[in-house]
Design an enzyme around this catalytic site. Sequence first.
Site, mmCIF file in Angstrom:
data_model
loop_
_atom_site.group_PDB
_atom_site.id
_atom_site.type_symbol
_atom_site.label_atom_id
_atom_site.label_comp_id
_atom_site.label_asym_id
_atom_site.label_seq_id
_atom_site.Cartn_x
_atom_site.Cartn_y
_atom_site.Cartn_z
ATOM 1 N N ASP A 23 -15.249 6.353 1.675
ATOM 2 C CA ASP A 23 -15.552 4.983 1.600
ATOM 3 C C ASP A 23 -16.801 4.350 1.788
ATOM 4 O O ASP A 23 -17.764 4.759 2.285
ATOM 5 C CB ASP A 23 -15.137 4.389 3.122
ATOM 6 C CG ASP A 23 -15.220 2.837 3.384
ATOM 7 O OD1 ASP A 23 -14.306 2.224 2.761
ATOM 8 O OD2 ASP A 23 -16.267 2.499 3.993
ATOM 9 N N TYR A 71 -24.211 -0.340 0.437
ATOM 10 C CA TYR A 71 -24.620 1.023 0.943
ATOM 11 C C TYR A 71 -25.446 1.678 -0.076
ATOM 12 O O TYR A 71 -26.304 2.586 -0.005
ATOM 13 C CB TYR A 71 -23.658 1.892 1.155
ATOM 14 C CG TYR A 71 -22.421 1.549 2.104
ATOM 15 C CD1 TYR A 71 -22.503 0.565 2.901
ATOM 16 C CD2 TYR A 71 -21.098 2.399 2.280
ATOM 17 C CE1 TYR A 71 -21.572 0.120 3.781
ATOM 18 C CE2 TYR A 71 -20.021 1.655 2.943
ATOM 19 C CZ TYR A 71 -20.316 0.810 3.700
ATOM 20 O OH TYR A 71 -19.355 0.098 4.594
ATOM 21 N N LYS A 102 -16.856 -1.662 -2.191
ATOM 22 C CA LYS A 102 -16.727 -3.206 -1.557
ATOM 23 C C LYS A 102 -17.468 -4.319 -2.404
ATOM 24 O O LYS A 102 -18.618 -3.639 -2.565
ATOM 25 C CB LYS A 102 -17.036 -3.475 -0.143
ATOM 26 C CG LYS A 102 -16.267 -2.202 0.732
ATOM 27 C CD LYS A 102 -16.606 -2.501 2.266
ATOM 28 C CE LYS A 102 -16.102 -1.156 2.816
ATOM 29 N NZ LYS A 102 -16.922 0.119 2.891
ATOM 30 N N HIS A 156 -16.237 -7.439 0.963
ATOM 31 C CA HIS A 156 -16.785 -6.649 2.223
ATOM 32 C C HIS A 156 -16.756 -7.714 3.354
ATOM 33 O O HIS A 156 -16.691 -7.317 4.424
ATOM 34 C CB HIS A 156 -18.249 -6.505 1.764
ATOM 35 C CG HIS A 156 -18.801 -5.279 2.550
ATOM 36 N ND1 HIS A 156 -19.620 -4.555 2.123
ATOM 37 C CD2 HIS A 156 -18.323 -4.879 3.812
ATOM 38 C CE1 HIS A 156 -19.777 -3.598 3.064
ATOM 39 N NE2 HIS A 156 -19.274 -3.877 4.165
#
Length: 284
Positions: free
Chosen positions: A51, A56, A86, A118
């Site tokens: 994930d 990120y 996302k 997200h």
Amino acid sequence: MADQSLSLASRIKLNNGSTMPHIHLGVYLMSGSEASKAVHHALDAGYRGFDSAQMYHNEKQVGHAILDYMRQHPELKREDIHYTTKLASNGDYDTARRSITQSVKECGLGYVDLFLLHSPYGGKEKRLESWRAIEAAVKDGEVRVGGVSNFGEKHIDELLAINPSLKPDVNQIEVHPFNTRSKLTAHCQKNDIVVEAYAPLARALRMKHPTIVELAKKYGCTSGQLLVRWSLQHGFVPLPKSVKKERIVENAGIGGFSIDDGDMKKMDGLDEYLVTDWDPVDAA
């Protein structure tokens, strides 16, 4: 008797008929090099779900670590892997659609298994426009399954009310015994939306809670294993996160025990609406 079907090898069915792993490795707040190493350790341990997210800044490293591992292990095929990412922010259709394509290129995996909005931030119009972009990406083969993250009940109802050509298969939210979100999770399950539980270990903030320590001792497991098992027994898909090899292996060791109903209720009773990060479920 423990339910041996819950393990790294077990998969959960989605409303579109496909399946995905019951446990995924979360890579939130990992640097690129940390994410690469964690993915390698996780693949060695038997994880097949990963994930990531645009926010990120490690999509490339996660995807390339998977590709490198597959080159070293030719018996492992792309379809054995389930990769999630996302959309960082909701926007107009064209911007969102371009952003999805960029994520597919970034990871290098050919397609994204699960693409999520997200958060619900940005307002109704941008949420619905961005969802249309996910629908188009699925139609175009860049994405296999679409879903949402941090959506509250009103956001889910708003999306379902337009009778979309693609229903969200997943809502990824913070869920653990200290923030059970029982109304929201029930609403998702009523609508055949799988709940993915991020921060299933409550970011290690309650590992020494007396009830957790007591039950971990009773079941001969670690506090982390107990929390992951709780999530699975509620029908959620937990995303335990660690950069340490031993912890990555340990967190998934949940096949040898089953929490009994009384103890599940006891853990449910720990709810204190503990939010360990952000909490957009009530966004306008």
